[in-house]
Design a protein around this motif. Structure first.
Motif, short mmCIF file in Angstrom:
data_model
loop_
_atom_site.label_atom_id
_atom_site.label_comp_id
_atom_site.label_asym_id
_atom_site.label_seq_id
_atom_site.Cartn_x
_atom_site.Cartn_y
_atom_site.Cartn_z
N VAL A 15 -6.46 17.00 -17.70
CA VAL A 15 -7.50 16.78 -16.57
C VAL A 15 -7.07 15.29 -15.95
O VAL A 15 -6.87 14.49 -16.72
N ALA A 16 -7.01 15.63 -14.66
CA ALA A 16 -6.67 14.54 -13.93
C ALA A 16 -8.02 13.99 -13.26
O ALA A 16 -9.13 15.04 -13.37
N ALA A 17 -8.00 12.83 -12.76
CA ALA A 17 -9.50 12.29 -12.34
C ALA A 17 -9.25 12.11 -10.79
O ALA A 17 -8.30 11.56 -10.15
N VAL A 18 -9.95 12.73 -9.79
CA VAL A 18 -10.05 12.56 -8.52
C VAL A 18 -10.98 11.32 -8.15
O VAL A 18 -11.89 11.61 -8.22
N VAL A 19 -9.95 10.32 -7.60
CA VAL A 19 -11.11 9.25 -7.36
C VAL A 19 -10.61 8.73 -6.00
O VAL A 19 -10.79 7.60 -5.36
N LYS A 20 -10.27 9.69 -5.07
CA LYS A 20 -10.24 9.44 -3.69
C LYS A 20 -11.44 9.01 -2.83
O LYS A 20 -12.37 9.03 -3.57
N ASP A 21 -11.41 8.55 -1.69
CA ASP A 21 -12.58 8.05 -0.90
C ASP A 21 -13.44 6.98 -1.68
O ASP A 21 -14.64 7.31 -1.96
N ASP A 22 -12.55 6.07 -2.47
CA ASP A 22 -13.26 5.27 -3.40
C ASP A 22 -14.13 5.86 -4.37
O ASP A 22 -15.19 5.28 -4.76
N ALA A 50 -13.69 3.14 -6.74
CA ALA A 50 -12.70 3.61 -7.55
C ALA A 50 -12.07 2.41 -8.52
O ALA A 50 -11.57 2.79 -9.67
N ALA A 51 -12.28 1.15 -8.24
CA ALA A 51 -11.88 0.36 -8.99
C ALA A 51 -12.49 0.13 -10.16
O ALA A 51 -12.37 -0.50 -11.20
N GLU A 52 -13.70 0.59 -10.11
CA GLU A 52 -14.40 0.48 -11.57
C GLU A 52 -14.41 2.00 -12.03
O GLU A 52 -14.08 2.08 -13.59
N VAL A 53 -14.39 2.91 -11.51
CA VAL A 53 -14.36 4.33 -11.96
C VAL A 53 -12.94 4.73 -12.88
O VAL A 53 -12.91 5.07 -13.91
N ALA A 54 -11.98 4.49 -11.94
CA ALA A 54 -10.71 4.95 -12.53
C ALA A 54 -10.28 3.95 -13.79
O ALA A 54 -9.60 4.76 -14.72
N PRO A 55 -10.20 2.66 -13.87
CA PRO A 55 -9.58 2.09 -15.07
C PRO A 55 -10.59 2.34 -16.07
O PRO A 55 -10.32 2.32 -17.49
N HIS A 79 -5.33 8.45 0.09
CA HIS A 79 -4.62 7.60 0.87
C HIS A 79 -3.64 6.69 0.32
O HIS A 79 -4.23 6.23 -0.95
N ALA A 80 -2.39 6.57 0.54
CA ALA A 80 -1.74 5.40 -0.33
C ALA A 80 -2.36 4.08 -0.33
O ALA A 80 -2.31 3.51 -1.46
N ALA A 81 -3.02 3.58 0.62
CA ALA A 81 -3.69 2.48 0.47
C ALA A 81 -4.73 2.41 -0.67
O ALA A 81 -4.72 1.34 -1.50
N GLU A 82 -5.27 3.54 -0.87
CA GLU A 82 -6.28 3.61 -1.85
C GLU A 82 -5.49 3.55 -3.27
O GLU A 82 -6.03 2.90 -4.18
N GLY A 83 -4.47 4.17 -3.37
CA GLY A 83 -3.64 4.19 -4.47
C GLY A 83 -2.95 2.98 -5.02
O GLY A 83 -3.12 2.41 -5.99
N ALA A 84 -2.76 2.27 -3.64
CA ALA A 84 -2.15 0.94 -4.06
C ALA A 84 -2.95 0.03 -4.55
O ALA A 84 -2.81 -1.11 -5.56
N ALA A 85 -4.44 0.03 -4.33
CA ALA A 85 -5.49 -0.74 -4.85
C ALA A 85 -5.50 -0.39 -6.45
O ALA A 85 -6.01 -1.32 -7.06
#
Lengths: 363, 363
Positions: free
Chosen positions: A32-39, A45-50, A65-71
């Motif tokens: 199971v991956a987590a889709v955290v696109k569009d923040d 995303a900086a709260e949810v993903a970690p 977007h790559a910029a989202e991933g880079a954050a």
């Protein structure tokens, strides 16, 4: 009397984690991956993903977007982050900087660009088109790839068009197209076909990896049955003012509401500037609690940028400073989206982007 | 072939300034404040406000929430920043920290709270209700104020309900109510009645100060005539992929579009996650330039979170990497809002909040 002015958005990371675990059961062994696109659909995303990375052991994420991933990459050095919109001249620097970002290659032109990019050891995924008619290699484009090229992809993926409608003919058709492509051209490649809704179709739709987004955020991924996900949002705003409303008086811009009798008006400090759809004008509602029980006050007149007006005629005891609930366990995202003539996906991604909320995360 | 992935929002500070100057002409000597609430309708208050302050000499600003004002106050120490939602326990600290923030007092409860706050030398404005039935003191509440209290306000303001409809009976009625209140209770107080649209009604609607927001951002403040404001936005996104579309094939979620004949499909990298209304599904359009002339490609299928699909059947020469224009001088905000069944105010405040745009300011 409590006077306050700023709306509050509470986001339960706890319930997002619980929804992630629920999806692990649904996945029956698939990753199971987590889709955290569009923040993370606006929820941060900086709260949810970690949080999912640390508490849920999630190691695979999807952004647009790559910029989202880079954050996110520096926050989760062990995680792989797939970038759904792929790579181009404007986003290549992010992939160079963060080796854990993986572009999803969507077209031959993008593939050619990526091959010339010099990032030869960097992983890439391949999106194939199976019936949505959106991004992805078409059959003739897959055929044009060499065997070596095909084997180079770390993930083969596609996306379903009608997975929220169980029994829709396109689901079967897309699955068949996907399985045929896999069998003939990618027999050894790891595969992923389903987002939240597809996962609920079960069986072959699960493949090696599912990619839930909506379900994590409490949206019903299987609208043909009772929602099995937990609500993760509570949106509330202060009742800023209460006033008499006389029969015949108009309320709000364009004078679209006229009071049918003498009544009581409330002004709540939230509006479309906070992401509340203006489509809720004369249609939406808010709730005030009494002994824990919600009481409905309809929105009257047009939704303004910063305020809404509600009909308090039925409640003489509701006073300035009380809390108006707009989204809660008893009235989740899906319900408000229905009233606003849209889907919860759009609603949450819009609400979440409001920076004026007093935002609270529940851990 | 240029491959790129990220949508771009260009914001012309130059044109916002030009619109501000236009409003100074419309104001015929009344002061012109700039409404920069909701992050300057999403366009970035931290960019817009200091620019108008520095280049336009603007010294009076309006925000909705104190936190918005607190972010601007240090950037413009000489400016006065009115806070439309007023003050409460959650926002009082901002007023204590920044003496140039001025609360707009909207209710007796808020006034009582403010009087007890200890900020006795701090300015405050008073909002009175004249027919919108939104925030503001009602007549009986004005009457209950002492003469000393009334004289303490630095600005008396109200807000019009139907100022975008010239000749609407409520305009005259609200003006009469406002003038009567002023004459009897606030003869010496500085006054403000009109936002962008009210200013275009001219005469007594101008009072001492007008408060344009929408007009600064290029929205037509007088929809009964040709727009006199300059467009300030250009929204564009990459054409990420081009593919054949066969007769009978479906496009997008829910299979809502079926190709009537063989054609050509384009996938553009922008969606409702970027603030593009999902209401544009099967209704909106994008433009591709040829020799500077826009050519229309309709949106087909549902707007997705990160993508839209467009019909390129009429144009065999449009290729991957070309720029799709969504908002431009030839198709301004008001036009897209109309197609999306909403108003440009809602549209811009939503688009502007997208953090994924590659955002460029034109000075």
């Amino acid at each position: 009397m409590n006077v306050w002015t700023q709306p509050i958005l509470e986001i339960s990371l706890k319930n997002i984690l619980s929804n992630f675990r629920k999806m692990q059961k649904i996945a029956k062994g698939a990753e199971v991956a987590a889709v955290v696109k569009d923040d993370a659909y606006g929820l941060g995303a900086a709260e949810v993903a970690p949080y999912l990375h640390q508490k849920g052991g999630c190691r695979t994420f999807f952004v647009a977007h790559a910029a989202e991933g880079a954050a996110l990459a520096p926050l989760m050095p062990e995680a792989e982050i797939f970038v759904l919109q792929g790579v181009g001249a404007d986003s290549l620097p992010w992939f160079k900087e963060y080796p854990t970002l993986i572009p999803v290659i969507n077209s031959p032109q993008m593939w050619s660009f990526w091959q010339k990019s010099g990032l030869k050891k960097h992983k890439a995924a391949l999106q194939v088109e199976t019936g949505l008619n959106r991004l992805g290699f078409r059959l003739n484009e897959v055929v044009a790839l060499s065997a070596k090229e095909r084997e180079s992809f770390c993930l083969l993926m596609s996306h379903l068009a009608c997975a929220d409608e169980k029994g829709h003919f396109l689901n079967t058709q897309q699955l068949e197209n996907f399985l045929a492509l896999k069998k003939q051209y990618f027999p050894k490649t790891k595969t992923s076909l389903s987002a939240s809704d597809g996962a609920f179709l079960g069986g072959d739709f699960l493949q090696n990896l599912i990619r839930p987004g909506a379900a994590l955020y409490g949206i019903n991924p299987a609208p043909y049955q009772k929602n099995q996900m937990k609500n993760v949002l509570c949106l509330k705003a202060p009742l800023l003012q209460v006033a008499d409303l006389k029969k015949g008086e108009y309320v709000g811009y364009g004078a679209t509401y006229q009071a049918p009798k003498n009544g009581r008006l409330g002004i709540v400090s939230i509006g479309y500037g906070d992401g509340l759809p203006r489509a809720l004008s004369n249609k939406g509602k808010v709730f005030f609690l009494k002994n824990g029980k919600p009481r409905v006050a309809p929105i009257i007149g047009r939704v303004c940028m910063d305020n809404i007006m509600v009909d308090l005629s039925a409640f003489k005891d509701i006073e300035v400073g009380e809390t108006a609930y707009l989204i809660a366990d008893f009235y989740p995202l899906d319900d408000m989206a229905l009233a606003a003539d849209t889907i919860a996906y759009e609603l949450v991604s819009r609400l979440g982007k409001n920076r004026r909320f007093n935002r609270k995360y529940i851990r």
